[in-house]
Design a protein around this motif. Structure first.
Motif, PDB file in Angstrom:
ATOM      1  N   TRP A 278      50.808  32.837  40.756  1.00  0.00           N
ATOM      2  CA  TRP A 278      51.501  33.868  41.518  1.00  0.00           C
ATOM      3  C   TRP A 278      51.463  35.224  40.819  1.00  0.00           C
ATOM      4  CZ3 TRP A 278      53.029  34.191  46.351  1.00  0.00           C
ATOM      5  CH2 TRP A 278      53.976  35.140  46.732  1.00  0.00           C
ATOM      6  N   ASP A 279      51.490  35.211  39.469  1.00  0.00           N
ATOM      7  CA  ASP A 279      51.512  36.477  38.725  1.00  0.00           C
ATOM      8  C   ASP A 279      50.117  37.028  38.451  1.00  0.00           C
ATOM      9  OD1 ASP A 279      50.541  34.770  36.786  1.00  0.00           O
ATOM     10  OD2 ASP A 279      52.287  34.953  35.459  1.00  0.00           O
ATOM     11  N   GLY A 280      49.080  36.356  38.941  1.00  0.00           N
ATOM     12  CA  GLY A 280      47.716  36.875  38.800  1.00  0.00           C
ATOM     13  C   GLY A 280      46.987  36.429  37.557  1.00  0.00           C
ATOM     14  N   THR A 281      47.568  35.513  36.771  1.00  0.00           N
ATOM     15  CA  THR A 281      46.942  35.107  35.507  1.00  0.00           C
ATOM     16  C   THR A 281      46.150  33.796  35.649  1.00  0.00           C
ATOM     17  OG1 THR A 281      48.941  33.894  34.839  1.00  0.00           O
ATOM     18  CG2 THR A 281      48.764  36.215  34.172  1.00  0.00           C
ATOM     19  N   GLY A 282      45.963  33.330  36.878  1.00  0.00           N
ATOM     20  CA  GLY A 282      45.228  32.078  37.078  1.00  0.00           C
ATOM     21  C   GLY A 282      43.735  32.293  37.188  1.00  0.00           C
ATOM     22  N   TYR A 283      43.020  31.271  37.611  1.00  0.00           N
ATOM     23  CA  TYR A 283      41.565  31.337  37.751  1.00  0.00           C
ATOM     24  C   TYR A 283      41.163  30.623  39.036  1.00  0.00           C
ATOM     25  CZ  TYR A 283      41.530  26.479  35.956  1.00  0.00           C
ATOM     26  OH  TYR A 283      41.739  25.125  35.771  1.00  0.00           O
ATOM     27  N   PRO A 284      39.965  30.861  39.581  1.00  0.00           N
ATOM     28  CA  PRO A 284      38.829  31.608  39.006  1.00  0.00           C
ATOM     29  C   PRO A 284      38.792  33.092  39.379  1.00  0.00           C
ATOM     30  CG  PRO A 284      38.092  30.471  40.967  1.00  0.00           C
ATOM     31  CD  PRO A 284      39.544  30.087  40.793  1.00  0.00           C
ATOM     32  N   ARG A 285      39.626  33.541  40.308  1.00  0.00           N
ATOM     33  CA  ARG A 285      39.519  34.923  40.791  1.00  0.00           C
ATOM     34  C   ARG A 285      40.636  35.828  40.285  1.00  0.00           C
ATOM     35  NH1 ARG A 285      35.288  32.988  41.800  1.00  0.00           N
ATOM     36  NH2 ARG A 285      34.316  32.677  43.857  1.00  0.00           N
ATOM     37  N   GLY A 286      41.657  35.259  39.675  1.00  0.00           N
ATOM     38  CA  GLY A 286      42.779  36.067  39.228  1.00  0.00           C
ATOM     39  C   GLY A 286      43.563  36.679  40.380  1.00  0.00           C
ATOM     40  N   LEU A 287      43.638  35.956  41.498  1.00  0.00           N
ATOM     41  CA  LEU A 287      44.391  36.455  42.650  1.00  0.00           C
ATOM     42  C   LEU A 287      45.878  36.469  42.332  1.00  0.00           C
ATOM     43  CD1 LEU A 287      42.606  34.615  45.611  1.00  0.00           C
ATOM     44  CD2 LEU A 287      42.065  36.826  44.579  1.00  0.00           C
ATOM     45  N   LYS A 288      46.602  37.323  43.063  1.00  0.00           N
ATOM     46  CA  LYS A 288      48.022  37.502  42.770  1.00  0.00           C
ATOM     47  C   LYS A 288      48.832  37.407  44.064  1.00  0.00           C
ATOM     48  CE  LYS A 288      51.199  40.753  40.495  1.00  0.00           C
ATOM     49  NZ  LYS A 288      51.315  42.053  39.782  1.00  0.00           N
ATOM     50  N   GLY A 289      50.017  36.768  43.979  1.00  0.00           N
ATOM     51  CA  GLY A 289      50.943  36.720  45.100  1.00  0.00           C
ATOM     52  C   GLY A 289      50.334  36.157  46.364  1.00  0.00           C
ATOM     53  N   SER A 290      50.581  36.863  47.472  1.00  0.00           N
ATOM     54  CA  SER A 290      50.120  36.379  48.769  1.00  0.00           C
ATOM     55  C   SER A 290      48.612  36.505  48.960  1.00  0.00           C
ATOM     56  CB  SER A 290      50.848  37.126  49.894  1.00  0.00           C
ATOM     57  OG  SER A 290      50.600  38.522  49.809  1.00  0.00           O
ATOM     58  N   GLU A 291      47.911  37.074  47.976  1.00  0.00           N
ATOM     59  CA  GLU A 291      46.441  37.053  48.037  1.00  0.00           C
ATOM     60  C   GLU A 291      45.927  35.619  47.948  1.00  0.00           C
ATOM     61  OE1 GLU A 291      45.614  41.317  45.723  1.00  0.00           O
ATOM     62  OE2 GLU A 291      45.270  39.410  44.701  1.00  0.00           O
ATOM     63  N   ILE A 292      46.698  34.766  47.313  1.00  0.00           N
ATOM     64  CA  ILE A 292      46.318  33.354  47.175  1.00  0.00           C
ATOM     65  C   ILE A 292      46.597  32.653  48.502  1.00  0.00           C
ATOM     66  CG2 ILE A 292      46.672  31.235  45.865  1.00  0.00           C
ATOM     67  CD1 ILE A 292      48.057  33.041  43.714  1.00  0.00           C
ATOM     68  N   PRO A 293      45.641  31.941  49.082  1.00  0.00           N
ATOM     69  CA  PRO A 293      45.877  31.236  50.345  1.00  0.00           C
ATOM     70  C   PRO A 293      47.072  30.297  50.238  1.00  0.00           C
ATOM     71  CG  PRO A 293      43.544  31.254  49.836  1.00  0.00           C
ATOM     72  CD  PRO A 293      44.248  31.802  48.630  1.00  0.00           C
TER      73      PRO A 293
END
Length: 379
Positions: A278-293
């Motif tokens: 949620w905070d954008g520190t994940g992988y593989p795209r570094g998506l944050k919040g509602s950007e993540i499906p």
């Protein structure tokens, strides 16, 4: 062929006899009634083809009898001829208002009666034909409706079995990837059902809930492409190995892409994005919040909870209370706050699923596969 039946209703015996004799001479059958009440009874009993009905009678008048006949579904289609000495226009209007089909004025002109009977019998025959045709159509519609309902039920049952088979195939194929890892087959069952519970509590419709149930088991299918020395390493991964491990998200998406199946397309999304944070520190795209499906956000919570509450070769399972605590602490950083809160609210359902799908003998099979990989082949 049955002769038409004419009901004559008149309180004057002489007129009644003359009418019936003339009608019989025309080749029709007759029945007689001497008052309105008897006429109403005979009409309902014999269902004649035409009714000749006097107006002025003791007890029930002809107007009252006609009105009752026209309100009865069994007699409403029988043509009624009002026979009366009344000549006022108001009486004719009233006759029409109560449903009379025609009227004759006394003294009745026999040639006119003959013509009226012929015309009304043709009308009655046409009505009867239409009624029989309508009834036949209704029976056919009912028959076809029952056949359609039966076929629909069979189709629903076939669709249900296909869905059950599809889910079974998905679970078993997903287990093929899990056997290369330390996970169990029950892990994918649990986290899939956890995901469905959360999706339903979020208010998603049942079609979407079902798609998430089918897609969730495919989240780690990309691990089938990770080398054994990375996937099966008992200790921590170094930086290079960790970069390789993270590729399982893209490998999974690549395996699942290019399909017309809705839940497989959703599986592609889940496989690619379930490690985003949620905070954008994940992988593989570094998506944050509602950007993540949303489906990936749901699966992320379910996957972490089940992973930390399951035994692994390098650590023991945490308690469910500790696992719920991890989910709570990850709100707003690792997990979508709304999704995590709904997961925590569904505690009883989550624990019921965990109890239903306990770990079985899969770890033994995993150990067997691992030992075969590590055992050198004899030359």
């Amino acid at each position: 062929m049955r002769k038409p039946l004419i009901l004559c209703v008149d309180d004057d015996a002489t007129i009644l006899e003359l009418l019936c004799d003339f009608i019989k001479a025309l080749g029709y059958n007759t029945i007689e009634a001497r008052d309105g009440l008897e006429g109403l009874k005979l009409a309902r009993q014999y269902l004649p083809d035409v009714i000749l009905l006097d107006v002025m009678m003791p007890g029930l008048s002809g107007f009252e009898v006609c009105e009752k006949l026209k309100k009865d579904p069994n007699t409403e289609d029988i043509p009624v001829v009002m026979v009366t000495a009344l000549g006022e226009i108001e009486d004719r209007v009233k006759a029409l208002e109560v449903g009379a089909d025609d009227f004759l004025t006394k003294p009745v002109a026999l040639p006119e009666l003959k013509a009226r009977l012929k015309s009304l019998l043709e009308v009655k025959a046409h009505r009867d034909h239409l009624k029989r045709h309508k009834e036949a159509l209704e029976r056919e519609v009912q028959k076809k409706t029952k056949e359609l309902q039966k076929a629909l039920e069979a189709l629903k049952e076939a669709h249900r079995k296909i869905k059950e088979l599809s889910l079974e195939v998905i679970f078993r194929l997903s287990r093929a990837a899990e056997y290369r890892d330390e996970h169990t087959g029950e892990h994918i069952q649990r986290m899939a059902h956890y995901s469905a519970i959360v999706a339903r509590r979020l208010g998603l419709n049942e079609e979407v809930v079902e798609s998430i149930l089918y897609a969730a088991p495919l989240h780690d299918i990309g691990k089938i492409g990770i080398p054994d020395e990375v996937l099966l390493k008992p200790g921590p991964l170094d930086e290079r190995e960790w970069e390789i491990m993270k590729k399982h998200t893209e490998i999974g998406a690549e395996i699942l892409k290019g399909t017309n199946s809705g839940f497989v397309r959703l599986g592609e999304i889940v496989a690619l994005y379930h490690h985003e944070r949620w905070d954008g520190t994940g992988y593989p795209r570094g998506l944050k919040g509602s950007e993540i499906p949303l489906a990936a956000r749901i699966v992320a919570v379910a996957d972490v909870f089940d992973a930390v509450t399951s035994d692994r070769p390098y650590r023991k399972a945490l308690s469910t209370e500790e696992a719920f605590k991890i989910i709570e602490e990850g709100i707003g950083s690792h997990f979508d706050p709304k999704v995590a809160e709904v997961f925590l609210e569904a505690r009883e359902e989550i624990l019921k699923i965990k109890e239903t799908f306990k770990d079985s003998e899969t770890p033994k099979l995993y150990q067997l596969i691992k030992s075969l990989r590590e055992k050198p082949l004899k030359k």
